[in-house]
Design a protein around this motif. Sequence first.
Motif, PDB file in Angstrom:
ATOM      1  N   ARG A   1      -8.533  -0.718  -7.637  1.00  0.00           N
ATOM      2  CA  ARG A   1      -8.256  -2.060  -8.153  1.00  0.00           C
ATOM      3  C   ARG A   1      -6.786  -2.461  -8.097  1.00  0.00           C
ATOM      4  N   MET A   2      -5.910  -1.541  -7.688  1.00  0.00           N
ATOM      5  CA  MET A   2      -4.487  -1.876  -7.634  1.00  0.00           C
ATOM      6  C   MET A   2      -4.184  -2.735  -6.409  1.00  0.00           C
ATOM      7  N   LYS A   3      -3.031  -3.422  -6.441  1.00  0.00           N
ATOM      8  CA  LYS A   3      -2.624  -4.265  -5.322  1.00  0.00           C
ATOM      9  C   LYS A   3      -1.771  -3.502  -4.317  1.00  0.00           C
ATOM     10  N   TYR A   4      -1.455  -2.249  -4.618  1.00  0.00           N
ATOM     11  CA  TYR A   4      -0.667  -1.441  -3.700  1.00  0.00           C
ATOM     12  C   TYR A   4      -1.337  -0.080  -3.503  1.00  0.00           C
ATOM     13  N   TYR A   5      -1.044   0.536  -2.371  1.00  0.00           N
ATOM     14  CA  TYR A   5      -1.519   1.889  -2.079  1.00  0.00           C
ATOM     15  C   TYR A   5      -0.384   2.541  -1.307  1.00  0.00           C
ATOM     16  N   ASP A   6       0.280   3.518  -1.932  1.00  0.00           N
ATOM     17  CA  ASP A   6       1.494   4.043  -1.321  1.00  0.00           C
ATOM     18  C   ASP A   6       1.335   5.485  -0.862  1.00  0.00           C
ATOM     19  N   ASN A   7       2.254   5.886   0.016  1.00  0.00           N
ATOM     20  CA  ASN A   7       2.333   7.262   0.540  1.00  0.00           C
ATOM     21  C   ASN A   7       1.025   7.739   1.166  1.00  0.00           C
ATOM     22  N   ILE A   8       0.444   6.904   2.014  1.00  0.00           N
ATOM     23  CA  ILE A   8      -0.789   7.290   2.695  1.00  0.00           C
ATOM     24  C   ILE A   8      -0.481   8.294   3.795  1.00  0.00           C
TER      25      ILE A   8
ATOM     26  N   GLY B   1     -10.082   6.680   4.056  1.00  0.00           N
ATOM     27  CA  GLY B   1     -10.618   5.374   4.440  1.00  0.00           C
ATOM     28  C   GLY B   1     -11.286   4.677   3.272  1.00  0.00           C
ATOM     29  N   GLY B   2     -12.084   3.672   3.585  1.00  0.00           N
ATOM     30  CA  GLY B   2     -12.699   2.823   2.572  1.00  0.00           C
ATOM     31  C   GLY B   2     -12.247   1.389   2.770  1.00  0.00           C
ATOM     32  N   LEU B   3     -12.753   0.513   1.941  1.00  0.00           N
ATOM     33  CA  LEU B   3     -12.389  -0.901   2.012  1.00  0.00           C
ATOM     34  C   LEU B   3     -11.641  -1.272   0.733  1.00  0.00           C
ATOM     35  N   PHE B   4     -10.426  -1.805   0.895  1.00  0.00           N
ATOM     36  CA  PHE B   4      -9.554  -2.117  -0.235  1.00  0.00           C
ATOM     37  C   PHE B   4      -9.157  -3.584  -0.148  1.00  0.00           C
ATOM     38  N   LYS B   5     -10.016  -4.458  -0.665  1.00  0.00           N
ATOM     39  CA  LYS B   5      -9.818  -5.894  -0.529  1.00  0.00           C
ATOM     40  C   LYS B   5      -8.655  -6.423  -1.352  1.00  0.00           C
ATOM     41  N   TYR B   6      -8.297  -5.723  -2.415  1.00  0.00           N
ATOM     42  CA  TYR B   6      -7.272  -6.246  -3.324  1.00  0.00           C
ATOM     43  C   TYR B   6      -5.871  -5.738  -2.989  1.00  0.00           C
ATOM     44  N   VAL B   7      -5.775  -4.754  -2.109  1.00  0.00           N
ATOM     45  CA  VAL B   7      -4.467  -4.166  -1.788  1.00  0.00           C
ATOM     46  C   VAL B   7      -3.739  -5.051  -0.777  1.00  0.00           C
ATOM     47  N   ASP B   8      -2.499  -5.425  -1.099  1.00  0.00           N
ATOM     48  CA  ASP B   8      -1.695  -6.197  -0.140  1.00  0.00           C
ATOM     49  C   ASP B   8      -0.374  -5.516   0.189  1.00  0.00           C
TER      50      ASP B   8
ATOM     51  N   ILE C   1      -6.141   2.019   9.141  1.00  0.00           N
ATOM     52  CA  ILE C   1      -5.351   1.315   8.132  1.00  0.00           C
ATOM     53  C   ILE C   1      -5.636  -0.188   8.185  1.00  0.00           C
ATOM     54  N   ALA C   2      -5.661  -0.748   9.386  1.00  0.00           N
ATOM     55  CA  ALA C   2      -5.919  -2.185   9.533  1.00  0.00           C
ATOM     56  C   ALA C   2      -7.313  -2.554   9.027  1.00  0.00           C
ATOM     57  N   GLN C   3      -8.294  -1.689   9.251  1.00  0.00           N
ATOM     58  CA  GLN C   3      -9.662  -1.956   8.812  1.00  0.00           C
ATOM     59  C   GLN C   3      -9.823  -1.760   7.309  1.00  0.00           C
ATOM     60  N   SER C   4      -9.102  -0.799   6.742  1.00  0.00           N
ATOM     61  CA  SER C   4      -9.243  -0.509   5.309  1.00  0.00           C
ATOM     62  C   SER C   4      -8.536  -1.530   4.432  1.00  0.00           C
ATOM     63  N   PHE C   5      -7.467  -2.133   4.964  1.00  0.00           N
ATOM     64  CA  PHE C   5      -6.670  -3.085   4.185  1.00  0.00           C
ATOM     65  C   PHE C   5      -6.605  -4.429   4.906  1.00  0.00           C
ATOM     66  N   PRO C   6      -7.719  -5.157   4.937  1.00  0.00           N
ATOM     67  CA  PRO C   6      -7.772  -6.388   5.752  1.00  0.00           C
ATOM     68  C   PRO C   6      -6.852  -7.496   5.259  1.00  0.00           C
ATOM     69  N   PHE C   7      -6.390  -7.438   3.992  1.00  0.00           N
ATOM     70  CA  PHE C   7      -5.535  -8.494   3.451  1.00  0.00           C
ATOM     71  C   PHE C   7      -4.120  -7.984   3.167  1.00  0.00           C
ATOM     72  N   MET C   8      -3.742  -6.941   3.883  1.00  0.00           N
ATOM     73  CA  MET C   8      -2.415  -6.354   3.709  1.00  0.00           C
ATOM     74  C   MET C   8      -1.331  -7.343   4.126  1.00  0.00           C
ATOM     75  N   LYS C   9      -0.312  -7.495   3.263  1.00  0.00           N
ATOM     76  CA  LYS C   9       0.818  -8.380   3.544  1.00  0.00           C
ATOM     77  C   LYS C   9       2.107  -7.604   3.815  1.00  0.00           C
ATOM     78  N   LYS C  10       2.244  -6.441   3.198  1.00  0.00           N
ATOM     79  CA  LYS C  10       3.467  -5.659   3.365  1.00  0.00           C
ATOM     80  C   LYS C  10       3.098  -4.247   3.791  1.00  0.00           C
ATOM     81  N   LEU C  11       3.769  -3.747   4.837  1.00  0.00           N
ATOM     82  CA  LEU C  11       3.527  -2.407   5.352  1.00  0.00           C
ATOM     83  C   LEU C  11       4.859  -1.705   5.568  1.00  0.00           C
ATOM     84  N   THR C  12       4.972  -0.490   5.012  1.00  0.00           N
ATOM     85  CA  THR C  12       6.175   0.328   5.175  1.00  0.00           C
ATOM     86  C   THR C  12       5.786   1.637   5.856  1.00  0.00           C
TER      87      THR C  12
END
Length: 530
Positions: free
Chosen positions: A370-377, A383-390, A408-419
């Motif tokens: 449910r978080m909006k971020y997912y770090d240090n992948i 995998g999985g689907l993370f609709k709320y992570v940007d 990564i692109a498939q799991s985070f379809p609404f990603m706005k920031k990528l590091t």
Amino acid sequence: MEHLSIKLDDLPDEILIIILKKLSNVEVLYSLIGVNKRLNRIACDSVFTSNLTLYFLDKYIHSLSDSMVNRFCSQILPEIDHKIKWLNLESKFMERILLAGNYPNLYGLGLYGIDVEKAIYLFTDDTTFIHVVKNQISSLFFYICSDKKWIPSNDVNKIVFKHIFNIFTKLEYLNFGPSLMWHQRFSFDMPSPNVISSSLLELHITVFHFNDLLYLLDGRFNQLRRFHVNIYRIQHGSSNIYRQEKLPNLRCFSLYSDMRVHYYDEFILPLLHRMLNLEELDLHLKVDRYKGFIDGNDLKENIINNMPRLIQFTFNIRLTNRRPNQTNLPSNEDIKHTFKDFKDNQIISCANFFEENQFSYCHIYSYSYRMKYYDNIKNNFPGGLFKYVDNVSLFDERPFEYEFFLQIAQSFPFMKKLTINNNKPQKNKLYKQSKKDNQDLPIIKYLHLTNLYFDQAHDDYIEQFLINTETYLPYKFYLFVDYEALKRVTENFSRHATRINCAKVHYLCIPNGPEITEHMKDYFPQINIG
């Protein structure tokens, strides 16, 4: 049939209400009240009047126009004030709207975008605002504006926080807003303000220190049932207000902290052991620990077994272990096995040991995320689907290949920031491999990406993202990249394969780079220089 026409008045009330619910309540009231008796009756239905928001909201809050406010205050609110149960207001017209009606059934108030100075004015006993609602309000949502100057937290605590409870003596629900802006973090400096409430049942707040959390749980809110807190810093310090009393009335506890926690065993666990009747627990922590991973066995022994009434347990724990002896570490499969008895949740675990940096990292969380971020992948991302992570960050000491980025692109379809943080070269460079094998691999698409950061990233990853036949990037994105690496990948800003994606860069940040030349401006035609 050619003369058949259906007018709005021909539709039954039920259909009209379904259609009008597609609009905001403020639009329905402003457009229909006063048109005719039937539309007036429909607009005054409780569907449109019981919960009223008097501002417009897209990405930001926008005030109503002066003419709309004039009509609401002179005509609409006096007609429907007895039907309004919850009122959401923004700062500009707040007091004027509150004084436009009597609101005999108002119990909930949402105050948004208030600057601190206005908050101090509002929450004093002699304002007309207070006389309107002081004996009715049981729920308060209070969101301080983020673009105003900071006033010392001690003043905010003593004036705003204290006055809220002194004035709203029947307050059961208090939410200081979802924002994590620094000036909204409360710190209860000693001597603490004398705040006591025997009516408060639910509290949402962001605080600076662990002691501030302990202050709120020292018995002054003795009927508290639900407590949601975000702590900026959990560190060693004085615990003069720490008490050992149990918290028998607390049923739901949610604790969030994005800063590293070095005292999980010393601070967090003893606090949880006071909550003997807890039914719902939600933990989101970043932990530095020196005695092993937190796994299913650890959670059962130190948390679950101490809460016999616990029904729902959700968590997101990112643990870094910096022990000098990293031998005999449990594998990811070992950690997964410890969650075999967690039947109500799908538990995800990712454990890694980084030999070069000499630390181990374990991420455990209950799905859905449910978080909006997912770090240090890492490469072992499940995998999985993370609709709320940007907001996503990647780190590993092994190279990231094409399949990983596709996932990564498939799991985070609404990603706005990528590091991206990885200095290892790819073993199977897509651009060269696809040419060699004469195959067309799918272009990886990042449809919503607006910020791309290469943090200590190998040239291969910069190349993969900037070659348009490998990666699709949207127009106007921010690019953070090392100048020398960018120069190599683009072949001194002349390479055709990277020109299309570079032309989409709206803002280019090249730390310690030279002044932008005309040659570079031609290659990045949209950029603002940073």
